[in-house]
Design a protein around this motif. Structure first.
Motif, short mmCIF file in Angstrom:
data_model
loop_
_atom_site.label_atom_id
_atom_site.label_comp_id
_atom_site.label_asym_id
_atom_site.label_seq_id
_atom_site.Cartn_x
_atom_site.Cartn_y
_atom_site.Cartn_z
N VAL A 225 0.84 -1.19 0.00
CA VAL A 225 0.00 0.00 0.00
C VAL A 225 0.88 1.24 0.00
O VAL A 225 0.68 2.18 -0.79
N VAL A 226 1.87 1.23 0.86
CA VAL A 226 2.76 2.38 0.96
C VAL A 226 3.51 2.58 -0.35
O VAL A 226 3.66 3.70 -0.83
N ILE A 227 3.93 1.47 -0.94
CA ILE A 227 4.66 1.57 -2.21
C ILE A 227 3.79 2.20 -3.29
O ILE A 227 4.23 3.08 -4.04
N VAL A 228 2.54 1.78 -3.33
CA VAL A 228 1.62 2.37 -4.32
C VAL A 228 1.49 3.87 -4.10
O VAL A 228 1.60 4.66 -5.03
N ILE A 229 1.30 4.24 -2.83
CA ILE A 229 1.11 5.67 -2.56
C ILE A 229 2.39 6.45 -2.87
O ILE A 229 2.34 7.55 -3.42
N ILE A 230 3.53 5.85 -2.53
CA ILE A 230 4.79 6.56 -2.79
C ILE A 230 5.03 6.65 -4.31
O ILE A 230 5.60 7.63 -4.80
N THR A 231 4.57 5.64 -5.04
CA THR A 231 4.68 5.72 -6.49
C THR A 231 3.99 6.99 -6.99
O THR A 231 4.50 7.69 -7.87
N VAL A 232 2.83 7.26 -6.41
CA VAL A 232 2.08 8.43 -6.84
C VAL A 232 2.72 9.71 -6.32
O VAL A 232 2.92 10.67 -7.08
N PHE B 168 -5.38 0.09 -10.32
CA PHE B 168 -5.44 0.65 -11.66
C PHE B 168 -5.40 2.18 -11.63
O PHE B 168 -4.81 2.82 -12.51
N SER B 169 -6.03 2.75 -10.61
CA SER B 169 -6.13 4.22 -10.60
C SER B 169 -4.80 4.91 -10.38
O SER B 169 -4.73 6.13 -10.46
N ILE B 170 -3.72 4.15 -10.09
CA ILE B 170 -2.43 4.82 -9.86
C ILE B 170 -2.08 5.72 -11.04
O ILE B 170 -1.68 6.87 -10.87
N THR B 171 -2.26 5.18 -12.25
CA THR B 171 -1.90 5.94 -13.44
C THR B 171 -2.54 7.32 -13.43
O THR B 171 -1.90 8.32 -13.74
N ARG C 156 0.13 5.41 -27.28
CA ARG C 156 0.54 4.02 -27.15
C ARG C 156 0.04 3.43 -25.81
O ARG C 156 -0.38 2.27 -25.73
N LEU C 157 0.07 4.25 -24.79
CA LEU C 157 -0.40 3.79 -23.48
C LEU C 157 -1.92 3.74 -23.42
O LEU C 157 -2.49 3.30 -22.44
N GLY C 158 -2.56 4.27 -24.46
CA GLY C 158 -4.02 4.27 -24.46
C GLY C 158 -4.59 5.33 -23.56
O GLY C 158 -5.76 5.26 -23.17
N GLN D 159 8.85 5.36 -10.64
CA GLN D 159 7.41 5.52 -10.90
C GLN D 159 6.98 4.68 -12.10
O GLN D 159 6.24 5.12 -12.97
N ASP D 160 7.49 3.45 -12.13
CA ASP D 160 7.17 2.52 -13.21
C ASP D 160 5.83 1.85 -12.89
O ASP D 160 5.76 0.76 -12.34
N VAL D 161 4.76 2.56 -13.25
CA VAL D 161 3.42 2.17 -12.81
C VAL D 161 3.04 0.72 -13.15
O VAL D 161 2.61 -0.01 -12.26
N PRO D 162 3.21 0.27 -14.39
CA PRO D 162 2.77 -1.11 -14.68
C PRO D 162 3.47 -2.14 -13.80
O PRO D 162 2.85 -3.10 -13.34
N LEU D 163 4.75 -1.92 -13.53
CA LEU D 163 5.49 -2.86 -12.71
C LEU D 163 4.96 -2.86 -11.27
O LEU D 163 4.77 -3.90 -10.65
#
Ligand code: SF4
Lengths: 665, 314
Positions: A154-161, B24-27, B54-56, B277-281
């Protein structure tokens, strides 16, 4: 503990929540809290550690001997020295100074994460708890989803953002931990709402704001503090972990986590570097956890005090038994047959008390049961009758200790037996059934298996034979369709059926003595009669003696041949049942008998005697019944009253001869 | 049991749905255009637009989610933003490593936790109880990655019993696998062991006071048999519940401990992905982890049903 677990605290509201009146007795409870809190040994050192972190964090620039970022490439990776108390790192920076500035990071991290967690979690929790319905369902679904993911994900996801960095990482942590506060607040509001429904009449017209202010906030404070403390510890660990991974504090800034990153890189060269930050983290987390535990145990209704243990039953220790100065008159029992199924002479049971003086709960009890006979042991709860029965099996609950001149079961002295022999006696010579049949059968095993296990172990039967015999036993106690029912689990049986199974188990090894401890008390009246009839039939068939413990004189009249009445740890009267009922010689028995006809249902039978049974340790010196006895005189309280053993109808009353007492019709 | 499994499985579908939606909403939550992130700062607007398409990302949100979901159900979690690596492949390559570490840690936790809790419960208040409780309190406070460092120094650097870094797959050499997994598993498992020990202790103390334990003793069964068979099966109920949650925590903890021992599991993959920030990964790592967690949940539910007949559907 591992990084990031929002459930590290009491996520759900405590089961026993302070009542709605908590606000009014806050003052008293606050003192009680302080007393309990500081009584804990760990509290003071733990507080000192937390205080040290606070001081170090706040006054870091003044306390630290060096600038935490000052490099000195000439003195890299030194051990502790006079100049550098905790040595230096790979860039020659002073470890102690970095540690002190790390404390500042700890404070910032905790402040940020906890603010986010509380500010988001509590209001949403209050809101959905209050609104209920769809709001509640949707939010809780999302919360459940978040909780089911490993916290770090969860934290990783949030930090990604959000990106990396201390504040961003702490916002992420705060969001994660807000779920714990959300659930806590929601649970408390829901509990409060239910209570409000119950007392609806009193709160009609109370506005929402008022309810929140008056009812909910006072109750939520305590569990919130506990949750807060425990979450703080989790945040500390998580911050260190995230900084270690390089997701929170970024080098070269000094935090305990980044110090460990450095340490891990040079662990082969200079392992010392790992010690100061690691120990610091562990100590602070330990201290905060201990404080959290101490607060939790001190809040509410004295969890620490009421949770007295009734530990596992233990065997008799042979050393603790034997004769000890009982009055000679007590030893010379009359009318004890040599073939008795059970003889107890001069049994004492004591429990150690906090004050040091052992507490006597059973004193000088002597009785016997002939083969084929049923002796009723009658008395109010707490009079020591169940403990007496357990002593026969050597199963007085710990830390209690039983001492007796002798406890003969089928002629063998249980009181002087080794553990092994005692274990052999149990089941084969004497067996027991208990009050609540649904709890005396193991819920996790099929009833047939519970029976056949005993047969295999106690009687050496093969698996197959024991199964067959188990079904026969179930048939014997009147279980319909026994072969199929053997595969049932206890929860699938009614109370009456469960008690039949318990009886079958107790009789599986054909004991000479059956101890029945209130076996019908938990059952419906009609079922009660059936079980009593079954016991009577089986007893006739097998010729065993029965020690029947009950508080219900109607049951005594129904099934017993003789009865011994117990009061405050001793036997006060003993006689044939017909004789006892017709001509009681002890005022307590008279009181019990007088109460019978008025008893609307069981449980109220003894209400007619004014006053209460004295607790062990508070027994009067003279006659223990004197405070409640209508016939009490000064001679009654002068000295301990002895039972008149010479009499066939024994009574422990100085006025037994002169009084004429009323019996039952 | 089959019925129970089916019931549980159905109950887990909404959970997976919500997790997929959130992941999914991360993007869309990323500040700025992910396309710009990919092409870098000095790219032209055309390049950005090209990647965007390309990413749609020009599609409406529900359409994108639907495409992503159907692909994911078909086992395709997309490709990394930064290289042409298939996310599913990358994650599945690392997953066995992390899983075997997690599993080994669970074994450590069960062994130490239940053992210590059991011993403590036999004599509440006795010295074994106090020692176990103190041990659990300390164990709960130790950061796993620090414990990992210390274990590595002592048992790999000073006395060379175990390798300090690296991982050998089980399929390559079981012996080397065991040696490579021992220290990380202990470092990871101790925290969970502490929690399981506390739970086991309190459950066991409670169970040992029950009527059925007293009845079994009264029937002349040995203390050992009553404790290890009759009481333990019941005391394990709350422990199993905690265990399910602890497996989730351990799976997360593995990510950090892997870093200390330079084990190439999901950890390094995830950390790199987050930093770039490699979202798909990131999505892939999360989704696969959640599937693992859900399966663990299912397994513990079944275990719970075995231990507690009341929980079985009749
Ligand atoms: S000894 Fe005295 S006080 Fe006790 S029961 Fe007899 S009459 Fe009552």
């Amino acid at each position: 503990m591992t990084l990031v677990s929002p459930d590290s605290g009491p996520g759900a509201p405590p089961a026993s929540r302070p009542g709605a009146g908590a606000a009014s007795d806050l003052l008293g409870s606050r003192q009680r809290f302080a007393r309990r809190f500081f009584a804990k040994r760990a509290v003071i050192p733990a507080s000192l550690i937390v205080l040290a972190v606070l001081v170090a964090g706040i006054f870091a620039p003044w306390l630290a001997p060096y600038d935490p970022l000052d490099q000195s490439l000439l003195d890299t990776m030194q051990g502790p020295s006079w100049e550098h108390w905790l040595g230096t790192d790979d860039l020659g920076r002073d470890v102690l100074s970095r540690l002190i500035f790390g404390a500042r990071i700890v404070l910032i991290a905790v402040a940020q994460a906890m603010t986010v967690a509380v500010v988001i979690g509590v209001p949403i929790g209050l809101f959905i708890g209050y609104m209920g319905g769809w709001w509640d369902r949707i939010v809780m679904r999302v919360v459940e989803a978040v909780i089911s993911v490993p916290g770090i994900m969860v934290v990783i996801v949030i930090i990604t953002v959000l990106g990396t960095g201390l504040t961003k990482a702490m916002i992420a942590l705060g969001l994660l931990f807000s779920t714990a506060f959300l659930r806590l607040a929601r649970g408390l509001v829901i509990a409060e709402r239910e209570e409000l429904y119950v007392r609806a009449a009193r709160v009609v017209g109370a506005g929402t704001g008022r309810i929140v202010r008056k009812q909910i906030l006072p109750n939520i404070a305590a569990p919130l503090i506990v949750q807060f403390t425990l979450t703080t510890a989790a945040v500390l660990l998580a911050e260190a972990g995230l900084s270690f991974l390089g997701l929170a504090v970024q080098p070269p800034d000094a935090s305990w986590g980044t110090m460990l990153t450095t340490a891990s890189r040079f662990i082969n060269l200079h392992p010392w570097l790992a010690l100061p930050p690691g120990i610091a983290i562990a100590l602070v987390v330990l201290a905060v956890n201990l404080l959290g535990d101490a607060i939790r145990d001190s809040i509410g209704r004295g969890v620490g005090e009421t949770a007295t243990l009734r530990p596992a039953a233990r065997d008799f220790s042979a050393a603790g038994t034997g004769a000890d100065g009982a009055p000679a008159s007590q030893r010379e029992r009359t009318g004890v047959p040599s073939d008795a199924a059970l003889v107890i002479s001069s049994l004492d049971v004591q429990f150690p008390s906090p004050r040091g003086v052992p507490l006597t709960v059973v004193s000088d009890v002597s009785l016997h049961v002939r083969p084929g006979e049923t002796l009723g042991l009658v008395g109010e709860s707490g009079c020591g009758k169940s403990v007496t029965a357990m002593a026969v099996l050597g199963l007085v609950p710990e830390p209690g200790a039983a001492t007796a001149e002798a406890i003969l079961v089928g002629g063998q002295d249980v009181a002087a037996m080794s553990r092994r022999d005692l274990q052999h006696i149990r089941g084969t010579q004497a067996a027991a059934i208990f009050q609540d049949p649904t709890t005396s059968l193991n819920p996790a095993f099929r009833i047939g298996d519970q029976l056949s296990e005993i047969l295999r172990i106690k009687r050496g039967m093969t698996r197959k034979a024991s199964r067959r015999r188990a079904v026969e036993l179930l048939e014997m106690v009147g279980i319909p369709d026994a072969a199929a029912r053997a595969r049932a689990f206890p929860h699938e049986l009614s109370g009456g059926m469960a008690q039949r199974v318990a009886i079958a188990r107790a009789l599986s090894c054909e004991p000479k003595l059956l101890i029945a401890d209130e076996p019908t008390t938990a059952l419906d009246v009609t079922v009660q009669a059936e079980v009593l009839a079954l016991l009577r039939d089986l007893q006739r068939e097998l010729g065993m003696g029965m020690l029947f413990i009950t508080h219900d004189l109607a049951v005594v009249a129904d099934i017993c041949d003789r009865a011994a009445v117990m009061y405050a740890g001793e036997i006060v009267e003993e006689a044939e049942v017909t004789e006892l009922f017709a001509n009681p010689r002890h005022p307590y028995t008279e009181g019990l008998l007088g109460a019978v006809p008025q008893a609307a249902h069981r449980g109220t039978a003894l209400r007619a005697i004014p006053g209460v049974v004295p607790q062990p340790g508070e027994w009067p010196t003279g006659c223990r019944f004197a405070p409640r006895c209508p016939y009490s005189t000064t001679q009654c309280t002068a000295a301990p009253v002895e039972i008149d053993v010479q009499h066939a109808h024994q009574a422990r009353c100085v006025r037994a001869a002169e009084l004429t007492l009323d019996g039952a019709e | 049991m089959l019925k129970l499994a089916a019931q549980r499985l159905v109950a887990l579908v909404p959970l997976l749905f919500i997790v997929s939606l959130l992941t999914f909403s991360i993007t869309d939550l990323l500040p700025g255009n992910p396309a710009e992130l990919i092409v870098g700062d000095d790219a032209t607007q055309e390049q950005v637009d090209l990647v965007h398409e390309r990413l749609g990302l020009d599609q409406p949100w529900p359409q994108r989610y639907w495409d992503w979901l159907t692909n994911a159900l078909g086992g395709d979690l997309g490709t990394s933003f930064f290289n042409s690596v298939e996310v599913t492949d990358a994650v599945l390559l690392r997953l066995p490593v992390t899983l075997s570490l997690t599993l080994a840690a669970v074994v450590v936790a069960l062994f130490i936790g239940i053992g210590a809790g059991l011993i403590a419960a036999l004599r509440p208040g006795g010295w074994t109880d106090r020692a176990a409780t103190a041990g659990a309190t300390v164990g709960q406070a130790l950061p796993n990655f620090w414990l990992a460092l210390i274990l590595a120094v002592v048992f790999a650097v000073k006395i060379r019993w175990f390798p300090a870094t690296g991982y050998t797959p089980l399929t390559e050499s079981p012996g080397a696998w065991l040696r490579s997994i021992t220290l990380p598993a202990i470092a990871l498992g101790v925290g969970a062991a502490a929690i399981l020990a506390r739970q086991t202790r309190s459950a066991m103390v409670g169970v040992l006071q029950t009527d059925y334990v007293r009845a079994a003793r009264a029937q002349g069964l040995s203390a050992r048999r009553v404790v290890l068979k009759h009481a333990l099966k019941n005391a394990m109920l709350p422990v199993v519940t905690v265990l399910a949650f602890q497996v989730t925590v351990l799976l997360g903890g593995a990510i950090i401990v892997e870093q200390v021992f330079a084990v190439n599991g999901l950890g390094s993959l995830a950390v790199t992905a987050v930093r770039r920030q490699d979202v798909p990964l990131v999505q892939g790592v999360v989704i696969i982890s959640v599937i693992v967690v859900v399966l663990v949940q299912l397994a513990t539910d079944l275990l719970y049903g075995y231990l507690n007949p009341k929980a079985r559907p009749s």
